[in-house]
Design an enzyme around this catalytic site. Structure first.
Site, short mmCIF file in Angstrom:
data_model
loop_
_atom_site.label_atom_id
_atom_site.label_comp_id
_atom_site.label_asym_id
_atom_site.label_seq_id
_atom_site.Cartn_x
_atom_site.Cartn_y
_atom_site.Cartn_z
CG ASP A 125 12.23 63.84 -40.74
OD1 ASP A 125 11.13 64.16 -41.20
OD2 ASP A 125 12.65 64.18 -39.61
CB VAL A 126 15.59 62.63 -46.31
CG1 VAL A 126 16.82 62.09 -47.05
CG2 VAL A 126 14.53 63.06 -47.31
#
Length: 294
Positions: A125-126
């Site tokens: 995930d970012v």
């Protein structure tokens, strides 16, 4: 099933896209426009005018601050991904990416996969930091994709969760799929994809527990969803129900979740290799504050 849920599964589109199609009158059931919350009934005639396919997202070679190459050879490049960096370009994301950062560094990666995801065999995930591998050769891409699919890759994360899970060591076996109401979230739902998470407690603080987490499957947001379902969300993970007061006190602006180690059989010779990533400053700082609470 509802029109948005049924068409999402049937066509592989997000519920948001299906809802937009329905609102535009592009979904017909027995010749009549259907709303997103209408029901799909067996035997009905369904017509859908599909949207134009999205154009491939361009990979921009832009240097990424904090993106560290841990290891590279002719087949793979292993990186330590910083916060705020996506694995690859995607619609709606204009920030830095691992693929763009590697291109800016002059590293050649595999041409397998969609244009914007070439070489990417798994994602973080970012807002999740840590170790990630990208394929450089076509052989490595095929071998690593197979390894992730067959679950021969060992992925270990460290997660700081609220409270103290009981038992302190265990396995979460709960299916995951898109959230029934919020398209940007995922949830434990009946009929979702099988999802298995193993965990053990490294250290228990007054307000939270540091866990070692091993993923057997690799669903989107799996760790975040599973511990939220247990009412022990990752500290700082406001999307999945964490306490904003605790996050602020610890100086966190994202979930405390770090891809600590990644192990796999090297595509070149089959030898087992393993790589580790240290905690970034924000996560280490949060642990220091918790330790001072004693």
């Amino acid at each position: 099933m509802r029109v948005d849920a049924g068409l999402s599964k049937l066509l592989g589109l997000s519920r948001t896209v299906v809802a937009t199609l329905a609102e535009s009158g592009d979904v017909l059931v027995d010749g009549r426009p259907a709303g997103k919350s209408d029901r799909l009934v067996a035997g009905a005639w369904l017509e859908v005018a599909l949207p134009q396919p999205e154009r491939p997202v361009e990979v921009k070679a832009i240097a990424v601050e904090g993106l560290e190459v841990i290891h590279q050879d002719d087949d793979v490049v292993v990186v330590d991904k910083p916060i705020g960096v996506a694995a690859h370009p995607s619609p709606g994301w204009s920030g830095p990416t691992v693929i763009g950062g590697l291109a800016a560094a002059g590293l050649r990666i595999s041409t397998s996969g969609a244009a914007e995801r070439q070489g990417v065999v798994h994602r973080l995930d970012v807002g999740t930091t840590g170790v990630m591998v990208v394929a450089k050769s076509e052989h490595a891409y095929t071998a690593l994709k197979r390894a992730f699919k067959e679950r021969t890759v060992e992925k270990r994360y460290h997660a700081l969760v609220q409270g103290h899970p009981d038992p302190s060591e265990g396995t979460i076996d709960a299916p995951i799929d898109r959230h029934p109401r919020h398209d940007y979230r995922w949830a434990v739902v009946a009929g979702g994809k099988p999802s298995i998470t193993h965990y053990s407690t490294i250290e228990a603080f007054r307000a939270a527990s540091l866990l070692d987490v091993k993923l057997e499957t690799g669903r989107t947001h799996q760790i975040r969803v599973h511990f939220s379902a247990l009412r022990h969300p990752c500290v700082g993970d406001l999307t999945y129900g964490s306490d904003p007061t605790l996050a602020k006190r610890l100086g966190l602006s994202r979930q405390w979740l770090h891809a600590r180690t990644l192990g796999f059989h090297h595509p070149a010779d089959g030898q087992w290799v393993e790589f580790t990533s240290d905690y970034p400053a924000d996560l280490a700082g949060a642990l220091a504050v918790l330790a001072d609470d004693y």
